[in-house]
Scaffold this motif. Sequence first.
Motif, PDB file in Angstrom:
ATOM      1  N   TRP A  32      -6.087  -0.144   3.309  1.00  0.00           N
ATOM      2  CA  TRP A  32      -6.525   0.804   2.281  1.00  0.00           C
ATOM      3  C   TRP A  32      -5.362   1.648   1.804  1.00  0.00           C
ATOM      4  N   ASP A  33      -5.361   1.943   0.513  1.00  0.00           N
ATOM      5  CA  ASP A  33      -4.474   2.970  -0.032  1.00  0.00           C
ATOM      6  C   ASP A  33      -5.223   3.702  -1.134  1.00  0.00           C
ATOM      7  N   ILE A  34      -4.696   4.845  -1.547  1.00  0.00           N
ATOM      8  CA  ILE A  34      -5.418   5.718  -2.463  1.00  0.00           C
ATOM      9  C   ILE A  34      -5.328   5.280  -3.916  1.00  0.00           C
ATOM     10  N   SER A  35      -4.419   4.361  -4.210  1.00  0.00           N
ATOM     11  CA  SER A  35      -4.227   3.920  -5.590  1.00  0.00           C
ATOM     12  C   SER A  35      -5.312   2.934  -5.989  1.00  0.00           C
ATOM     13  N   ALA A  36      -5.835   3.113  -7.199  1.00  0.00           N
ATOM     14  CA  ALA A  36      -6.845   2.186  -7.715  1.00  0.00           C
ATOM     15  C   ALA A  36      -6.224   1.044  -8.494  1.00  0.00           C
ATOM     16  N   GLN A  37      -4.920   1.032  -8.636  1.00  0.00           N
ATOM     17  CA  GLN A  37      -4.250  -0.006  -9.410  1.00  0.00           C
ATOM     18  C   GLN A  37      -4.302  -1.335  -8.669  1.00  0.00           C
ATOM     19  N   THR A  38      -4.621  -2.390  -9.397  1.00  0.00           N
ATOM     20  CA  THR A  38      -4.696  -3.727  -8.809  1.00  0.00           C
ATOM     21  C   THR A  38      -3.304  -4.222  -8.470  1.00  0.00           C
ATOM     22  N   PRO A  39      -3.103  -4.695  -7.243  1.00  0.00           N
ATOM     23  CA  PRO A  39      -1.772  -5.204  -6.881  1.00  0.00           C
ATOM     24  C   PRO A  39      -1.441  -6.464  -7.663  1.00  0.00           C
ATOM     25  N   ALA A  40      -0.219  -6.556  -8.131  1.00  0.00           N
ATOM     26  CA  ALA A  40       0.198  -7.712  -8.914  1.00  0.00           C
ATOM     27  C   ALA A  40       0.931  -8.694  -8.023  1.00  0.00           C
ATOM     28  N   THR A  41       0.682  -9.984  -8.256  1.00  0.00           N
ATOM     29  CA  THR A  41       1.407 -11.017  -7.529  1.00  0.00           C
ATOM     30  C   THR A  41       2.823 -11.064  -8.064  1.00  0.00           C
ATOM     31  N   GLN A  42       3.778 -10.756  -7.200  1.00  0.00           N
ATOM     32  CA  GLN A  42       5.152 -10.705  -7.632  1.00  0.00           C
ATOM     33  C   GLN A  42       6.033 -11.415  -6.633  1.00  0.00           C
ATOM     34  N   ARG A  43       7.253 -11.675  -7.046  1.00  0.00           N
ATOM     35  CA  ARG A  43       8.173 -12.435  -6.215  1.00  0.00           C
ATOM     36  C   ARG A  43       9.562 -11.846  -6.345  1.00  0.00           C
ATOM     37  N   ALA A  44      10.204 -11.624  -5.221  1.00  0.00           N
ATOM     38  CA  ALA A  44      11.553 -11.098  -5.245  1.00  0.00           C
ATOM     39  C   ALA A  44      12.512 -12.183  -5.716  1.00  0.00           C
ATOM     40  N   ASP A  45      13.312 -11.902  -6.765  1.00  0.00           N
ATOM     41  CA  ASP A  45      14.219 -12.907  -7.313  1.00  0.00           C
ATOM     42  C   ASP A  45      15.565 -12.250  -7.610  1.00  0.00           C
ATOM     43  N   GLY A  89      -0.570  13.249  -8.872  1.00  0.00           N
ATOM     44  CA  GLY A  89      -1.747  14.115  -8.899  1.00  0.00           C
ATOM     45  C   GLY A  89      -2.850  13.605  -7.992  1.00  0.00           C
ATOM     46  N   LEU A  90      -2.536  13.478  -6.712  1.00  0.00           N
ATOM     47  CA  LEU A  90      -3.523  12.982  -5.761  1.00  0.00           C
ATOM     48  C   LEU A  90      -4.699  13.946  -5.654  1.00  0.00           C
ATOM     49  N   PRO A  91      -5.921  13.427  -5.576  1.00  0.00           N
ATOM     50  CA  PRO A  91      -7.083  14.310  -5.413  1.00  0.00           C
ATOM     51  C   PRO A  91      -7.137  14.887  -4.002  1.00  0.00           C
ATOM     52  N   VAL A  92      -7.909  15.939  -3.878  1.00  0.00           N
ATOM     53  CA  VAL A  92      -8.075  16.573  -2.573  1.00  0.00           C
ATOM     54  C   VAL A  92      -9.044  15.738  -1.741  1.00  0.00           C
ATOM     55  N   ALA A  93      -8.708  15.566  -0.467  1.00  0.00           N
ATOM     56  CA  ALA A  93      -9.575  14.787   0.424  1.00  0.00           C
ATOM     57  C   ALA A  93     -10.931  15.447   0.541  1.00  0.00           C
ATOM     58  N   SER A  94     -11.975  14.646   0.558  1.00  0.00           N
ATOM     59  CA  SER A  94     -13.336  15.156   0.641  1.00  0.00           C
ATOM     60  C   SER A  94     -13.974  14.710   1.940  1.00  0.00           C
ATOM     61  N   SER A  95     -15.128  15.244   2.223  1.00  0.00           N
ATOM     62  CA  SER A  95     -15.850  14.868   3.439  1.00  0.00           C
ATOM     63  C   SER A  95     -16.394  13.446   3.335  1.00  0.00           C
ATOM     64  N   VAL A  96     -16.554  12.947   2.111  1.00  0.00           N
ATOM     65  CA  VAL A  96     -17.042  11.589   1.933  1.00  0.00           C
ATOM     66  C   VAL A  96     -15.961  10.583   2.317  1.00  0.00           C
ATOM     67  N   ALA A 116       0.822  -1.209   0.000  1.00  0.00           N
ATOM     68  CA  ALA A 116       0.000   0.000   0.000  1.00  0.00           C
ATOM     69  C   ALA A 116       0.853   1.255   0.000  1.00  0.00           C
ATOM     70  N   VAL A 117       1.960   1.242   0.747  1.00  0.00           N
ATOM     71  CA  VAL A 117       2.856   2.401   0.764  1.00  0.00           C
ATOM     72  C   VAL A 117       3.466   2.635  -0.610  1.00  0.00           C
ATOM     73  N   ARG A 118       3.908   1.562  -1.252  1.00  0.00           N
ATOM     74  CA  ARG A 118       4.507   1.700  -2.578  1.00  0.00           C
ATOM     75  C   ARG A 118       3.477   2.177  -3.595  1.00  0.00           C
ATOM     76  N   ALA A 119       2.238   1.667  -3.481  1.00  0.00           N
ATOM     77  CA  ALA A 119       1.196   2.105  -4.406  1.00  0.00           C
ATOM     78  C   ALA A 119       0.874   3.585  -4.205  1.00  0.00           C
ATOM     79  N   THR A 120       0.867   4.024  -2.953  1.00  0.00           N
ATOM     80  CA  THR A 120       0.578   5.429  -2.668  1.00  0.00           C
ATOM     81  C   THR A 120       1.678   6.329  -3.214  1.00  0.00           C
ATOM     82  N   GLU A 121       2.917   5.904  -3.063  1.00  0.00           N
ATOM     83  CA  GLU A 121       4.040   6.712  -3.549  1.00  0.00           C
ATOM     84  C   GLU A 121       4.038   6.828  -5.071  1.00  0.00           C
ATOM     85  N   ALA A 122       3.435   5.845  -5.727  1.00  0.00           N
ATOM     86  CA  ALA A 122       3.438   5.861  -7.195  1.00  0.00           C
ATOM     87  C   ALA A 122       2.318   6.705  -7.790  1.00  0.00           C
ATOM     88  N   VAL A 123       1.374   7.153  -6.967  1.00  0.00           N
ATOM     89  CA  VAL A 123       0.243   7.925  -7.471  1.00  0.00           C
ATOM     90  C   VAL A 123       0.701   9.348  -7.773  1.00  0.00           C
TER      91      VAL A 123
END
Length: 211
Positions: A100-113, A69-76, A60-67
């Motif tokens: 939860w993270d702000i990125s809508a990108q689907t996390p990919a199954t990956q493996r460190a090699d 033009g983050l949108p402005v937080a709303s009351s919703v 989630a942290v990596r996905a957030t860092e990759a976003v």
Amino acid sequence: MLTSPFPARGDARAADRVFGASAATPRRARAFVRAQLAGWGLPELTDTVELLTSELVTNAVRATEAVVGLPVASSVFPVALRMVALRLVLSARSLVVEVWDISAQTPATQRADPPDELREGGRGLTLVGALSTAWGQRTAPGRGKIVWCEVAVPVSPAPSPAPSPVSATPPVRRPSTTLPRRLRHARVAERADGPDARTLRCVLEGLRRLD
């Protein structure tokens, strides 16, 4: 103010925390999980849930860092930008970890090699799928996504019945008040007053032969 993106449950069996998306977030999330499981009396799940949380939060942290033009937080969805939210939901049979993270990108199954044991995460969702009974992703009600995994809660064995107390002294046997009687199995012959006539006749004949 940092508020959780998860809907309020008003339940003592659910706990959530919002973290800033930084390199220290996985460590802080693990500490939160460890304290919460101790409060719920589930220390046997600590190792597994900490590892799962570390993987999901790291992603989630990596996905957030990759976003960009983050949108402005709303009351919703009042969550500050560059944030990661974590929630634990406990039921009678399972524990669900939601991140939860702000990125809508689907996390990919990956493996460190090759695998790097010194990294905070990076082993990816392959490890999450191996350690959890189920996992998935859903769209958050506003923006971003929630990645979740489920862990089975061990069932406590039923307490065995307490053994009945054993007396240390053997029971006292009281002697019988009556003496045993001897049983007669054969019929007792009646005693005759003298020899019968046949016997006397045989004796008399024997004496006459001697003469």
